[in-house]
Scaffold this active site. Structure first.
Site, PDB file in Angstrom:
ATOM      1  N   ASP A 230      22.141 -20.951 -23.325  1.00 31.86           N
ATOM      2  CA  ASP A 230      20.809 -21.457 -23.615  1.00 31.86           C
ATOM      3  C   ASP A 230      19.785 -20.489 -23.056  1.00 31.86           C
ATOM      4  O   ASP A 230      19.967 -19.971 -21.960  1.00 31.86           O
ATOM      5  CB  ASP A 230      20.620 -22.824 -22.958  1.00 31.86           C
ATOM      6  CG  ASP A 230      21.147 -23.925 -23.851  1.00 31.86           C
ATOM      7  OD1 ASP A 230      21.078 -23.746 -25.072  1.00 31.86           O
ATOM      8  OD2 ASP A 230      21.636 -24.934 -23.307  1.00 31.86           O
TER       9      ASP A 230
ATOM     10  N   PHE B 242      -2.541 -33.441 -21.929  1.00 31.26           N
ATOM     11  CA  PHE B 242      -1.915 -33.101 -23.215  1.00 31.26           C
ATOM     12  C   PHE B 242      -1.457 -34.376 -23.908  1.00 31.26           C
ATOM     13  O   PHE B 242      -0.867 -35.248 -23.295  1.00 31.26           O
ATOM     14  CB  PHE B 242      -0.717 -32.189 -22.933  1.00 31.26           C
ATOM     15  CG  PHE B 242      -0.004 -31.747 -24.169  1.00 31.26           C
ATOM     16  CD1 PHE B 242      -0.391 -30.570 -24.808  1.00 31.26           C
ATOM     17  CD2 PHE B 242       1.040 -32.474 -24.695  1.00 31.26           C
ATOM     18  CE1 PHE B 242       0.264 -30.147 -25.949  1.00 31.26           C
ATOM     19  CE2 PHE B 242       1.707 -32.062 -25.841  1.00 31.26           C
ATOM     20  CZ  PHE B 242       1.312 -30.877 -26.472  1.00 31.26           C
TER      21      PHE B 242
ATOM     22  N   ARG C 116      -2.384 -32.138 -29.178  1.00 27.00           N
ATOM     23  CA  ARG C 116      -1.586 -30.964 -28.820  1.00 27.00           C
ATOM     24  C   ARG C 116      -2.421 -29.951 -28.039  1.00 27.00           C
ATOM     25  O   ARG C 116      -2.304 -28.740 -28.190  1.00 27.00           O
ATOM     26  CB  ARG C 116      -0.954 -30.319 -30.062  1.00 27.00           C
ATOM     27  CG  ARG C 116       0.104 -31.234 -30.678  1.00 27.00           C
ATOM     28  CD  ARG C 116       0.921 -30.553 -31.732  1.00 27.00           C
ATOM     29  NE  ARG C 116       0.079 -30.242 -32.884  1.00 27.00           N
ATOM     30  CZ  ARG C 116       0.073 -29.067 -33.493  1.00 27.00           C
ATOM     31  NH1 ARG C 116       0.839 -28.099 -33.066  1.00 27.00           N
ATOM     32  NH2 ARG C 116      -0.696 -28.849 -34.523  1.00 27.00           N
TER      33      ARG C 116
ATOM     34  N   SER D  47      -4.598 -29.527 -24.008  1.00 24.95           N
ATOM     35  CA  SER D  47      -5.043 -30.139 -22.763  1.00 24.95           C
ATOM     36  C   SER D  47      -6.314 -29.403 -22.363  1.00 24.95           C
ATOM     37  O   SER D  47      -6.680 -28.400 -22.973  1.00 24.95           O
ATOM     38  CB  SER D  47      -3.962 -30.005 -21.684  1.00 24.95           C
ATOM     39  OG  SER D  47      -3.787 -28.649 -21.348  1.00 24.95           O
TER      40      SER D  47
ATOM     41  N   LYS E 178      -7.334 -25.938 -24.203  1.00 21.91           N
ATOM     42  CA  LYS E 178      -6.370 -24.865 -24.487  1.00 21.91           C
ATOM     43  C   LYS E 178      -5.178 -25.480 -25.218  1.00 21.91           C
ATOM     44  O   LYS E 178      -4.821 -26.641 -24.995  1.00 21.91           O
ATOM     45  CB  LYS E 178      -5.947 -24.140 -23.205  1.00 21.91           C
ATOM     46  CG  LYS E 178      -5.128 -24.971 -22.217  1.00 21.91           C
ATOM     47  CD  LYS E 178      -4.695 -24.080 -21.067  1.00 21.91           C
ATOM     48  CE  LYS E 178      -3.533 -24.665 -20.272  1.00 21.91           C
ATOM     49  NZ  LYS E 178      -3.862 -25.855 -19.484  1.00 21.91           N
TER      50      LYS E 178
ATOM     51  N   ASP F  66      23.888 -32.262 -27.445  1.00 24.79           N
ATOM     52  CA  ASP F  66      24.808 -31.145 -27.244  1.00 24.79           C
ATOM     53  C   ASP F  66      26.264 -31.592 -27.380  1.00 24.79           C
ATOM     54  O   ASP F  66      27.163 -30.754 -27.495  1.00 24.79           O
ATOM     55  CB  ASP F  66      24.642 -30.548 -25.836  1.00 24.79           C
ATOM     56  CG  ASP F  66      23.398 -29.685 -25.735  1.00 24.79           C
ATOM     57  OD1 ASP F  66      23.005 -29.118 -26.771  1.00 24.79           O
ATOM     58  OD2 ASP F  66      22.846 -29.575 -24.637  1.00 24.79           O
TER      59      ASP F  66
END
Lengths: 696, 591
Positions: free
Chosen positions: A324, A394, A399, A401, A412, A539
Site C-alpha cells: 500500500d 471540512f 469539500r 475547510s 482551501k 481487503d
C-alpha cells in the site's frame, strides 16, 4: 510480551526447562517422528545392550569402547532433543504470559445490541458466536468480536506489547476487538465473533507454543530426502558386517596356510553403529524441527503471528510484494512543500492566508501547512480565538475547510471545489492557477487551492513524502528477484510519479478491492507467489487470495481471518521482514543440510582405515588424519554429537541473511557450509582425538 | 600418462563432443515431430503402417501411469519372447551349430538381462546361443531396451516442459520413433563400417580349420580322467556379428556376440573399430544432453549436465589409464613396464596386444561409465586400482554419462536432489526449470537414487555369506570380494559388464542377478515417470534473479559434490575391503 529483545539463547529459565523437556522427549513415540534421530536412538539402545553384554563377559569389543560409544550416542539424541526444546522454550514462556491474559472473566450478555438492554452475567467461557456483550471501563474484553455500538479506548498491550491505548468504535476499520484486551474508558457493545477455543488469543498461544505445529511441506520433502540418505547409509554400514566376515575368513585362511596366527576379526557391531551414526545426516536431522520452530519464533519476535508454518515458508518464495502506498511507501500523510501564488498575489500573502485557514485544522496536512508557512516566512502560530476567527470544518458537501475572519473568509480545498466557490461569489478562476494545479498533479503531488472571498490566492503543493531508505530497500528486493508493486487509490499520473520516486517496479493506480484481487490472480496465473498487507474489510478478498497475507492487528476481524499472518504492530513495512524471515528459514535448512552431508567425507577417512585394521593392516595407510586407531571411532562420534550443540545457535538464530542475488547467496553458503562442512570435521575430529589421547 | 594416452582420450572426447550438437538437435526433432531431413519421408509410411497395424493413435497422450504401464507390458512381452526363444532354440531355425535349449535359470537371467538393457552374460554366446536366438531375441531387445530408455527420458523432459496437463506423450510412438529414426539408420551405417574392418556378418555355419602348428594341450590340473591331448583342428565361430555389434555399442547394451566381447578380434578387429565403438557408446547418452537443452528451451541447461557427466567420466577414466599404464609395482624389478617403441608397456595381463593398456582402460571406462556391458580387456586382470575405477564408475549409478536415456534421467534425479538442497540455500522452496520440487518429487527421486546402490550392497552381502555365493569366486581374499561386488554392482546398475573371474552361471547367481536387474531397471524407470506426471501438472514459475541458476559452473560443482557424497562414498567401505585393500597390500609387497 512483544517488545523486541535481542535473542538470548541461554536464558536461565528457558535453559533449565529445555534440559527437562529434552529428557522427556526421549520417549520413543516422540523419537519416531524424526527418522534420522530415531536411527541414532535405536543405535544407542543397541550399543547399551552390547555394553551390558560385555559387562557379562561376552564383549564383542573392549568394554570401555562400547561404554563410551553408547554414552555419546545417548548424548547425540539428547542434544537433538535439547535443540528442539530450546526452540520451543521461548514460545512456551510467551504462551504462559498470554495465558494470564485469558482469565475466565464474567461477561455481561445483552439481550439486544443496546446499552439499555437487559444484561445477564455469564462466564466468558459460555459465550458463543453471535452473542452480544457489554464491556465498560476497566472490563477485560472476554472474547473476540466486532464493536456494534459505542466508542472506547482499549489497552491491547497484552497482545501487541504496545502500551498506548487504541480507539475502537462501531463501523469502519476500527471495529474489531480481541479477547484478553481491556477497555480503559467509555463502553463498547460487542458482537462475539469466535467460539471459545477458536479465539485469536487461543490461536496465538497454540502457535507460539508450537503445540499444533505440523511439519511444513518443505520440511516433509527434506525429511524424505534425509530418510532416503539414511537408508543408503544404513545399508552401506549393515552390509559391512557380512563383508568383513567374508574378508576376515579369507585372510585367516591365508594366514593359517602360511602357518601364522589367525588375527583377522570381523568388525564389532559397536563400530558399525558408530559409523552409521556418523554417516547419517544427524546434524540437520537433529536440528530440523528446531529450525522450523525458531523460524516461527523469529516471526513472533517481529510481532507477526503466522497462522501456520506453511505461511512462513511461503514467505520465502514470494515473487511479488503488493505494498500500500500510504504508510508503507510514503509517510502516512501528505505534507505541504511549496506555495504557488496566483498572478498578482505575493507569495507571503498566500502563505499567510494558508496558515490562517489551517490553524484550527488538526489534520496532518493542515499542520504541515502551518509549519511550512512558519519555516518559510517566520509566521508564528496565532491563536485563532484572539483573531476573532471562526473555523469552518471540512464537510463532504463543500469539500473545503477554512476560516472566517471578520470580513475575510478564507477557504482551501480541491481545485474543482474552490472554483465552484469563487464562481458562486462572482469571482473568476485564473487559467494560470489551473495550469499550475495540473502541473502539480502530474508531478505526483496534490494541489490545494486557497481562496479569499472571490479571489483565488494560489495553490499549496501537498506532496507525498517517500520514506527514507525505502528506495534502497526496494533495490535489495529487486536484487533478490522480488518485484514490488505499489497499490494506491491515486490517479495514474500521481501514482506514476510516486512510483518512480520510490523505485517500485510497478504500480496499481485507482485501486479498488476488485482490481487488487484481479492483479493478484494475474500474477498467480503466471506461477508467481504474491504477498500483501491489508486491514480493511474490503481487503479481505484480496487477503484470502494472496499467498502470504499479513493483516494488520488494528484491522477488522474479516481482514484478520482472511490473512494468514497478523502483524501486531500494524506496520505495513513489516511485509519485507516477513519475506526475509521466510527466506532465512529455508536458507538455514539448506545450509545445515549441506554442512551435514559434507561432513561425511572426513568421517569415512576417520573410521574406515582403522575399522578393518585387524583384517587388512595395509588400510591404515588411508589414516590421513593420523588418528590413534584406539580412539579414532570415538573421536568421530564425539565430534558428531558436539557439532549439534555447536550449531544450535545457527539453527535458532538462522544463518546470516543479506539480500543478495541467488547466485551470490549460493556461493557464500556453499563456501561457508559446503567447503566449511568438508574441512571442519577433519580439524575437529583430529583435535578431539588429540584431547582423548592426552587423558589416555 | 603418455602423450599417446592424452591423444586417445582427447580425440575421443573431441569427436564425441563435436557430434553432440548435430545428433542432439536431430533427436529433439524426432521427439518434437519435426521434419527429419527426408528420413521421415523414407520411413514415414512404415511408421504409420506400424501404428495402423497396432491400433496406435499418434496424438493419443498418455498420463504417467498409462505410460509406465505400456512400458512394463511391452518389456514383459519382450521378456517372454526372449525366454521362449532360448528355451526352444533347438527346434527353431537359424541354428547351424545345433545349439540346445538354454537351461531355465540361465534363460531367465539372460531374458531379464536383455530387456533391462543390462546385457549381463552368464553364458558364452558362441557356445550357447543359435544365430536365431542372437538375432531374434537378443539383438531385437538391444534395440527395444535402448528405445525404452530413450522414451522414458523424453517423457520426463516433457513433464518438465509442459504445464498443467497430465499427458507426457505416447510410449508406443516414442519407442517406434526411437528405433525407426535414430537407432536403425545409424546401426545400418555403423554395421557396414564394421564389416569393412573385418567383422563377420554371415549366417554360414562355424568354420573348421586344420591347425598349421598342431600342439599337445596339457592336462587340466584336477580330475583323474584328464590326460594331455593332441590338438590338430579348431572351430572358428562366426555369425551375424556386425549387426549385433553396432546396436550393442550404440544402444549402450554391451552383450557381446562372443564370450570375449569386444576383446574378440571378430567383434573389434582394429584400432579404428575400437575408436568407433567408443564413440558409438558415448554418442547418444551425451547427445541427449543437448536434446534436453533444446526441448526445455535453454541449451545451457543441457551443456551444464553434459559438463558434469564428462567431468565425472574423465575423473575416473584418466586415473584408470594412469594405473594401467604404470603396470604392476611388484613386477617393476623383473621387467621393464615402460612404454617403448616396441611395446606399449604397462599392465598387459588380460589385454589385447592390438589395443594395449591405454585403449583398454579408455574402452572399459567408457563402457562402465555408460552402462554398456562391453569390455575389450579383462577387468579381473587389471591392477586393483585400475579395476577400482570402472567399478566406481558403475557405482555412481550410471550417470557418467550413463546408459542411453537412462543416464540422463538418472542424472536428472540427482539434479533434483541438488536443486532441492541448493535451492534452500538461496532461501526459496526449490524449483527446477520453473517447476516446484516438493515432497512427491523428493520421494520419487530418493527411490530412484536409493535402489541401485541398495541392491548392489545387499546382493554382495548375501553372496559373500552363503556357500553358493562364495563358491563362484576364482580368487580368494580381497580380489574375490571385488569379483562379487563387481558382479552385483554391474547388475544392480544395469551395466552388464563383467569383472570376470566369477562363475556366474549357477542357479544362485542366475536368479538373484536376474531379479536384481529387473528391480533395478523398473524401479529407476517408474520414479522418473511419476515425477514427469507430477511436474507436467504444475505451473511454470518464471525465472528471475532470485531463482537458482542451474546452468552455472557452481551448480555443476554442487551437483558433482552431491553425487560423490551420496553414492560414490557410500561404496567407500566396500571398496576398502576389495580393490583398496588389495592395492595397498600390493604396495606393501604382499601378493
Amino acid at each position: 510480551m512483544a517488545s523486541r529483545k535481542p535473542l538470548n539463547l541461554f536464558q536461565g529459565d528457558i535453559f533449565r526447562r529445555a534440559v527437562r523437556d529434552a529428557l522427556i522427549k526421549l520417549n520413543p513415540r516422540h523419537q519416531i517422528r524424526n527418522p534420522v534421530m530415531f536411527v541414532v536412538f535405536l543405535g544407542a539402545i543397541l550399543t547399551t545392550a552390547l555394553f551390558v553384554q560385555s559387562l557379562a563377559g561376552h564383549g564383542e569389543a573392549p568394554t570401555w569402547f562400547i561404554f563410551w560409544i553408547s554414552v555419546w550416542l545417548w548424548f547425540t539424541v539428547f542434544f537433538a532433543n535439547f535443540a528442539e526444546a530450546m526452540a520451543e522454550g521461548r514460545g512456551k514462556a510467551q504462551a504462559d504470559t498470554l495465558r494470564r491474559a485469558r482469565r475466565d472473566t464474567p461477561a455481561r450478555k445483552l439481550s439486544a445490541p443496546q446499552r439499555a438492554a437487559a444484561a445477564t452475567e455469564v462466564p466468558a467461557s459460555t459465550l458463543r458466536k453471535g452473542d452480544i456483550i457489554l464491556c465498560e471501563a476497566g472490563d477485560s474484553i472476554p472474547a473476540d468480536g466486532e464493536v456494534v455500538g459505542g466508542v472506547a479506548s482499549v489497552d491491547e498491550s497484552a497482545i501487541t506489547g504496545e502500551s498506548a491505548p487504541v480507539i475502537r468504535e462501531a463501523g469502519g476499520d476500527r471495529s474489531s476487538v480481541t479477547g484478553g484486551t481491556r477497555v480503559l474508558s467509555d463502553w463498547l457493545i460487542i458482537r462475539v465473533g469466535a467460539n471459545p477455543g477458536e479465539a485469536f488469543l487461543d490461536r496465538m498461544i497454540a502457535m507460539v507454543e508450537g503445540a499444533k505445529r505440523q511439519k511444513t511441506p518443505n520440511e516433509i520433502a527434506l525429511n524424505i530426502l534425509l530418510a532416503g540418505f539414511t537408508i543408503v547409509c544404513l545399508l552401506a554400514t549393515a552390509t559391512l558386517l557380512p563383508y568383513s566376515i567374508y574378508s576376515a575368513a579369507a585372510v585367516n585362511a591365508a594366514l593359517a596356510a602360511a602357518g601364522k596366527a589367525m588375527v583377522a576379526r570381523a568388525v564389532p557391531i559397536t563400530t558399525l553403529v558408530a559409523l552409521l551414526v556418523c554417516l547419517i545426516p544427524t546434524t540437520i536431522g537433529g536440528l530440523l524441527s528446531a529450525i522450523g520452530i525458531a523460524g516461527m519464533d523469529r516471526m513472533i519476535q517481529a510481532n507477526v503471528i503466522a497462522t501456520s508454518g506453511r505461511a512462513v515458508e511461503a514467505a520465502g518464495d514470494v515473487d511479488v510484494l503488493l505494498l500500500d502506498k500510504t504508510g508503507t511507501i510514503t509517510l502516512g500523510n501528505r505534507q505541504a512543500v511549496a506555495f504557488h501564488p496566483a498572478p498578482g498575489v505575493a507569495e507571503r500573502d498566500l502563505a499567510d492566508a494558508a496558515q490562517l485557514s489551517s490553524l484550527a485544522d488538526e489534520t496532518p496536512e493542515g499542520r504541515s501547512i502551518v509549519v511550512l508557512a512558519k519555516n518559510k516566512y517566520g509566521m508564528r502560530q496565532r491563536d485563532i480565538d484572539d483573531l476573532g476567527a471562526r473555523f469552518v470544518p471540512f464537510t463532504a458537501q463543500t469539500r473545503m475547510s477554512g476560516v472566517d475572519l471578520p470580513g475575510r473568509p478564507i477557504r482551501k480545498g480541491a481545485d474543482s471545489a474552490v472554483e465552484k466557490y469563487v464562481c458562486a461569489l462572482g469571482g473568476s478562476f485564473p487559467p494560470a492557477v489551473r495550469s499550475k494545479a495540473d502541473e502539480i498533479s502530474r508531478q505526483g503531488s496534490t494541489p490545494l487551492l486557497v481562496a479569499q472571498g472571490p479571489a483565488v490566492l494560489g495553490t499549496i503543493e501537498l506532496k507525498d513524502i517517500v520514506k527514507g531508505g525505502i528506495r534502497e530497500r526496494f533495490a535489495e528486493l529487486r536484487a533478490m528477484g522480488i518485484k514490488t508493486v505499489m497499490v494506491t487509490g491515486d490517479n495514474p499520473l500521481t501514482a506514476a510519479a510516486i512510483a518512480a520516486e520510490a523505485g517500485v517496479d510497478d504500480f496499481l493506480a485507482q485501486a479498488t478491492p476488485e482490481t487488487k484481487l484481479k492483479l493478484i490472480r494475474d500474477y498467480q496465473q503466471h506461477g508467481q507467489l504474491v504477498a500483501m498487507t491489508g486491514d480493511g474489510t474490503n481487503d479481505a478478498p484480496a487477503l484470502a487470495q494472496a499467498d502470504v497475507a499479513v493483516a494488520m492487528n488494528t484491522g477488522t476481524q474479516a481482514a484478520k481471518e482472511a490473512g494468514n499472518m497478523v502483524d501486531l504492530d500494524s506496520n505495513p513495512t513489516k511485509l519485507i521482514e516477513v519475506v526475509e524471515t521466510g527466506k532465512q528459514l529455508l536458507m538455514t535448512r539448506g545450509a545445515l543440510t549441506t554442512f551435514s552431508i559434507a561432513n561425511d567425507v572426513s568421517k569415512y577417512f576417520a573410521i574406515i582405515p582403522v575399522m578393518f585394521a585387524s583384517t587388512y593392516p595395509a588400510l591404515t595407510r588411508l589414516n590421513i588424519m593420523d588418528l590413534n586407531p584406539q580412539t579414532a571411532v570415538l573421536s568421530a562420534v564425539i565430534f558428531n554429537a558436539l557439532i549439534i550443540i555447536a550449531l544450535i545457535p545457527v539453527a535458532l538464530r538462522g544463518v546470516r541473511y543479506r539480500p543478495r542475488p541467488a547466485h551470490e547467496l549460493l556461493w557464500n553458503n556453499i563456501l561457508i557450509y559446503g567447503v566449511g562442512g568438508l574441512l571442519a570435521p577433519f580439524i575437529g575430529i583430529k583435535l578431539i582425538d588429540l584431547l582423548l589421547n592426552i587423558r589416555f | 600418462m603418455t602423450g599417446e594416452a592424452w591423444i586417445s582420450i582427447g580425440l575421443l572426447m573431441l569427436v564425441v563432443l563435436l557430434l553432440v550438437k548435430p545428433v542432439g538437435a536431430f533427436l529433439a526433432r524426432v521427439y518434437e515431430f519435426q521434419p527429419l531431413f527426408g528420413l521421415d519421408k523414407l520411413f514415414g509410411p512404415l511408421e504409420r503402417g506400424i501404428y495402423r497395424l497396432c491400433g496406435i493413435r499418434m496424438d493419443d497422450e498418455q498420463n504417467w501411469k498409462q505410460y509406465a504401464a505400456a512400458c512394463l507390458v511391452f518389456n514383459f512381452l519382450g521378456f517372454l519372447a526372449v525366454y521362449a526363444i532360448q528355451r526352444l532354440q533347438g527346434s527353431l531355425p537359424l541354428n547351424p551349430a545345433g545349439m540346445k535349449a538354454v537351461p531355465p535359470s540361465l534363460a531367465f537371467n539372460t531374458a531379464a538381462s536383455f530387456i533391462t538393457n543390462t546385457n549381463w552374460q552368464n553364458y558364452a554366446g558362441e557356445s550357447t546361443m543359435s544365430y536365431g536366438t542372437q538375432m531374434a531375441a537378443l539383438t531385437v531387445q538391444n534395440f527395444l531396451s535402448a528405445a525404452t530408455g530413450m522414451a522414458i527420458l523424453v517423457a520426463l523432459i516433457r513433464g518438465l516442459v509442459r504445464k498443467t496437463t497430465s499427458g507426457i506423450g505416447n510410449f508406443w510412438v516414442d519407442v517406434t520413433r526411437s528405433v525407426l529414426y535414430v537407432l536403425l539408420p545409424i546401426c545400418v551405417i555403423f554395421s557396414l563400417i564394421l564389416v569393412s574392418q573385418g567383422v563377420p556378418q554371415t549366417l554360414e555355419r562355424y568354420v573348421h580349420v586344420k591347425l598349421v602348428e598342431p600342439f599337445v594341450a596339457p592336462a587340466v590340473a584336477s580330475g583323474a580322467a584328464s590326460r594331455p591331448e593332441a590338438v590338430a583342428s579348431q572351430t572358428i565361430a562366426v555369425g551375424p556379428v556386425a549387426s549385433q555389434e553396432a546396436i550393442k555399442e550404440l544402444g549402450t547394451n554391451g552383450g557381446g556376440f562372443f564370450n570375449a566381447n569386444s576383446a574378440h578380434p571378430f567383434e573389434n578387429p582394429t584400432g579404428l573399430t575400437n575408436f568407433l565403438e567408443e564413440t558409438a557408446i558415448l554418442l547418444i547418452p551425451l547427445a541427449f544432453c543437448y536434446t534436453f537443452g533444446r526441448m526445455v528451451g535453454d541449451t545451457r541447461q543441457g551443456w551444464a549436465i553434459l559438463a558434469a557427466m564428462v567431468i565425472l567420466l574423465l575423473a575416473f577414466m584418466i586415473p584408470c589409464v594412469i594405473t594401467e599404464q604404470a603396470g604392476n609395482p611388484l613386477l617393476a624389478k623383473y621387467c621393464n613396464q615402460r612404454p617403448t617403441a616396441l611395446q606399449p608397456g604397462g599392465n598387459m595381463e588380460g589385454k589385447e596386444a592390438r589395443l594395449g593398456p591405454v585403449n583398454s582402460a579408455i574402452f572399459d571406462s567408457t563402457a562402465t561409465g555408460t552402462s554398456t556391458g562391453a569390455v575389450n580387456s579383462m577387468l579381473d586382470s587389471f591392477t586393483p586400482l585400475g579395476g577400482l575405477f570402472p567399478l566406481w564408475l558403475i557405482q555412481l549409478s550410471e550417470v557418467a554419462p550413463g546408459g542411453i536415456g537412462s543416464g540422463l534421467y538418472g542424472m536428472l534425479m540427482f539434479v533434483l536432489v541438488t536443486v532441492f538442497i541448493a535451492g534452500l540455500m538461496i532461501g526459496r522452496t526449490p524449483e527446477y526449470l520453473g517447476k516446484k520440487i516438493e515432497a512427491f518429487e523428493m520421494k520419487m527421486a530418493s527411490i530412484a537414487i536409493l535402489v541401485p546402490p541398495s541392491l548392489a550392497l545387499l546382493g554382495t552381502a548375501v553372496a559373500c555369506v552363503i556357500a553358493q555365493g562364495v563358491a563362484g569366486i576364482a580368487n580368494p581374499g580381497a580380489h574375490g570380494f571385488t569379483e562379487i561386488l563387481y558382479a552385483m554392482t554391474s547388475q544392480a546398475n544395469n551395466n552388464g559388464s563383467a569383472f570376470a573371474g566369477l562363475n556366474g552361471d549357477t542357479p544362485f547367481y542366475n536368479i538373484v542377478g536376474g531379479l536384481i536387474m529387473l528391480i533395478a531397471r523398473y524401479w529407476t524407470i517408474i520414479p522418473p515417470l511419476a515425477i514427469a506426471g507430477s511436474l507436467a501438472n504444475k505451473k511454470i514459475v518464471p525465472a528471475g534473479s532470485g531463482t537458482l541458476s542451474t546452468h552455472t559452473p557452481l551448480f555443476v560443482f554442487v551437483l558433482l559434490g552431491i553425487i560423490v557424497v551420496v553414492v560414490a562414498l557410500t561404496f567407500f567401505p566396500a571398496l576398502a575391503l576389495g580393490p583398496l585393500a588389495e592395492q595397498l597390500q600390493t604396495f606393501a609387497g604382499h601378493f
